[in-house]
Design a protein around this motif. Structure first.
Motif, short mmCIF file in Angstrom:
data_model
loop_
_atom_site.label_atom_id
_atom_site.label_comp_id
_atom_site.label_asym_id
_atom_site.label_seq_id
_atom_site.Cartn_x
_atom_site.Cartn_y
_atom_site.Cartn_z
N UNK A 191 0.84 -1.20 0.00
CA UNK A 191 0.00 0.00 0.00
C UNK A 191 0.87 1.25 0.00
N UNK A 192 0.25 2.35 -0.44
CA UNK A 192 0.92 3.65 -0.39
C UNK A 192 -0.07 4.65 0.20
N UNK A 216 -2.04 4.13 14.38
CA UNK A 216 -0.96 4.60 15.26
C UNK A 216 0.40 4.02 14.90
N UNK A 217 0.47 3.14 13.90
CA UNK A 217 1.75 2.55 13.51
C UNK A 217 2.41 3.30 12.36
N UNK A 218 1.68 3.58 11.30
CA UNK A 218 2.25 4.27 10.14
C UNK A 218 2.72 5.66 10.55
N UNK A 221 5.10 3.90 2.13
CA UNK A 221 4.54 2.63 1.69
C UNK A 221 4.59 1.59 2.80
N UNK A 222 3.79 0.56 2.61
CA UNK A 222 3.77 -0.58 3.53
C UNK A 222 3.80 -1.87 2.71
N UNK A 253 4.06 -10.33 8.98
CA UNK A 253 5.13 -9.35 9.06
C UNK A 253 4.78 -8.13 8.21
N UNK A 254 5.16 -6.93 8.70
CA UNK A 254 4.91 -5.68 7.97
C UNK A 254 6.14 -4.78 8.05
N UNK A 255 6.46 -4.16 6.91
CA UNK A 255 7.52 -3.17 6.85
C UNK A 255 6.88 -1.86 6.38
N UNK A 256 6.99 -0.81 7.20
CA UNK A 256 6.42 0.49 6.87
C UNK A 256 7.53 1.52 6.79
N UNK A 257 7.58 2.23 5.68
CA UNK A 257 8.58 3.26 5.48
C UNK A 257 7.86 4.57 5.19
N UNK A 258 8.12 5.59 6.00
CA UNK A 258 7.37 6.85 5.86
C UNK A 258 8.27 8.04 6.13
N UNK A 259 7.85 9.19 5.61
CA UNK A 259 8.52 10.46 5.88
C UNK A 259 7.48 11.56 5.86
#
Length: 542
Positions: free
Chosen positions: A472-473, A488-490, A500-501, A516-522
């Protein structure tokens, strides 16, 4: 036999004299048979033993009679048991059939990775200020920095748990009620996750749900109390853990062709009430104020064919009375006031991202204006009136594997940067471009948000061997929605975030999954603030 012989005589088939002889013989044999029976019975009676003093006579009851008596008594007892609901063969009492228990347990390992290029100064924890004592913004009277967020130090291998236990009672076919308890670090509305450790202290349990529902028609249900999200939405707007207080009416009805069904929800949700005791140091209290969420949604499910279906929904959410307001002149220095007139407008719960404004119009001490303490609280600078559009398409590809595509767009119809600056009277404190300026030209925000998500495989694995993969984005501008209610995670919650996740889930047993989840954000605008989050989870439900 007598009747037969007389019938033959009357018909002429048997001569009268022969017939009378046969009648006499039959009557003689009948008398002889009766005498034989009496003689056979006489020895039985005479064979009975003599009754001695102290003997007890027990009449003989045949097995057939005993069986009949037993069945009659058993039937009477079981009829009473069923009518009173206290016992029945292979059955539980009737009331237990109307009670069901459900719950889930989750164990999570979480690691947070912060970018080395994140801004290490000025990332103020505004929520901590609103939850504590007001922060004095006058550098002449306060040289201590406000509470700061962590921006660079990683947090690895934190173990967390979640447990929820609910009881649902079907009072009648139309009426139900439910209560659910859940864990949680605090009373946050968007998370029931409990961090483990803490010296092995016991963990807190909170009232997560308490609701009552009635279904006056098969297409309409009305629910009141504290209940799960009644709207069809994604976690870009409302966290999956978020529950709602108040009243909601839901309808769902199929059209005549049964391939299309319409659904909708109307909700009246009280978010916060002003305190009956405010202000605490005055006899005259403020008038009653309530913050509301008023929501309305309508949508349709459309089954296109055996492998394709579509769902679309449009919602309107109005958050009433949630924007901050500048107070009347507040004479804190003299002791005349201990609070200011609009302190109640600060949010009861916030995460991060929304544009904030100073709430207090603090009067300066004319004898020492430069050193007058100016303790401040923060309120939301923007109003919020949201248009929420959702769409979902489900199909099957690659030999029948499920594929789900989701899209969500949100627009804050009340977003107006000029109006925000006018309401704050120059008191905007965040969401600037980093140039050092705090005027309108340096301000950066926005009122739009969207999400795109693809899920390949079983959307919610429950049977052993089922699995899925998702990507997802999300793009969430600072004032596209209130920052207190989404996932509350992203980006660790809130708005002003994009990224994205990637995730996967596998069911290795019935109702038990490993994911498992990998979330990358800015950040979208403002100071650099990038976070990567890894979550490994073991879930089971019952």
């Amino acid at each position: 036999m007598v009747k037969l012989i007389r019938g033959l005589i009357d018909s002429g088939a048997l001569k009268k004299d022969v017939g009378e002889a046969l009648l006499a013989q039959a009557q003689t044999e009948h008398i002889a048979a009766q005498q034989a029976l009496r003689q056979a019975a006489a020895p039985v009676a005479s064979a009975q033993p003599k009754v001695e003093p102290g003997d007890v006579r027990v009449p003989y009851v045949s097995q057939a009679v005993r069986d009949k008596i037993r069945d009659e008594v058993k039937g009477q007892i079981m009829a009473q048991a069923r009518s009173e609901g206290w016992a029945a063969p292979n059955e539980t009492p009737e009331w237990t059939k109307r009670i069901r228990v459900e719950g889930d347990v989750r164990l999570r390992n979480e690691s947070r990775f912060y970018s080395d290029s994140n801004d290490n100064l000025g990332m103020v924890d505004w929520a901590a200020i609103n939850n504590g004592n007001a922060y004095d913004i006058n550098p002449n009277s306060n040289t201590v920095l406000p509470p700061q967020l962590n921006t660079r130090q990683d947090r690895k291998n934190q173990w967390k748990a979640r447990a929820r236990l609910g009881v649902i009672a079907d009072i009648t076919e139309q009426t139900s009620a439910g209560v659910r308890l859940a864990t949680g670090n605090d009373d946050s509305p968007v998370s029931t996750t409990q961090t483990l450790g803490g010296g092995l202290e016991k963990k807190s349990v909170w009232l997560d749900q308490a609701w009552f529902s009635h279904q006056p028609a098969d297409w309409l249900k009305i629910t009141g109390g504290r209940f799960g999200n009644p709207f069809y939405s994604t976690d870009i707007l409302f966290s999956n853990d978020l529950n709602f207080d108040g009243l909601a009416a839901q309808f769902n009805r199929k059209l005549s062709n049964e391939r299309v069904s319409l659904f909708g929800t109307i909700g009246v949700i009280p978010l916060e009430y002003s305190s009956d005791k405010f202000p605490g140091n005055k006899g005259d209290k403020m008038s009653s104020e309530t913050k509301w969420l008023l929501g309305a949604q309508v949508g349709a499910n459309w089954k296109l064919d055996q492998t394709n279906s579509f769902r679309g929904a449009a919602a309107y959410y109005e958050f009433k009375n949630v924007a901050g307001k500048l107070s009347d002149p507040c004479y804190l220095y003299s002791g005349q006031d201990t609070a200011c007139s609009t302190d109640w407008t600060r949010p009861a719960f916030m995460q991060r991202g929304n544009t904030l404004m100073l709430l207090r119009n603090i009067a300066l001490n004319p004898l020492d204006p430069a050193s007058t303490a100016q303790p401040q609280y923060l309120g939301l600078a923007s109003k919020f009136r949201l248009l929420d559009l959702n769409a979902r398409w489900e199909t099957r590809i690659m030999n029948g594997y499920p594929l789900r595509l989701d899209a969500n767009y949100i627009r804050n119809l009340d977003y107006d940067a000029d109006e925000m600056f006018a309401r704050a009277n120059g008191g905007i404190v965040n969401n600037f471009d980093g140039s050092g300026g705090t005027d309108r030209s340096a301000f950066r925000s926005g009122g739009n948000a969207y999400m795109l998500q693809a899920t390949f495989g079983k959307p919610a694995p429950s049977e052993k061997g089922e699995w899925n993969m998702m990507a997802s984005y999300k793009y969430i501008e600072a004032d596209s929605m209130p920052d207190g209610y989404n996932d509350s995670s992203f980006h660790l919650g809130g708005t002003n975030a994009r990224g994205y996740t990637l995730g996967t889930t596998y069911a290795f047993d019935k109702n038990t999954t490993l994911s498992g989840r990998w979330m990358s954000s800015k950040e979208v605008h403002g100071q650099p603030y990038a976070i990567d989050l890894l979550q490994l989870e073991l879930n089971t439900r019952f």
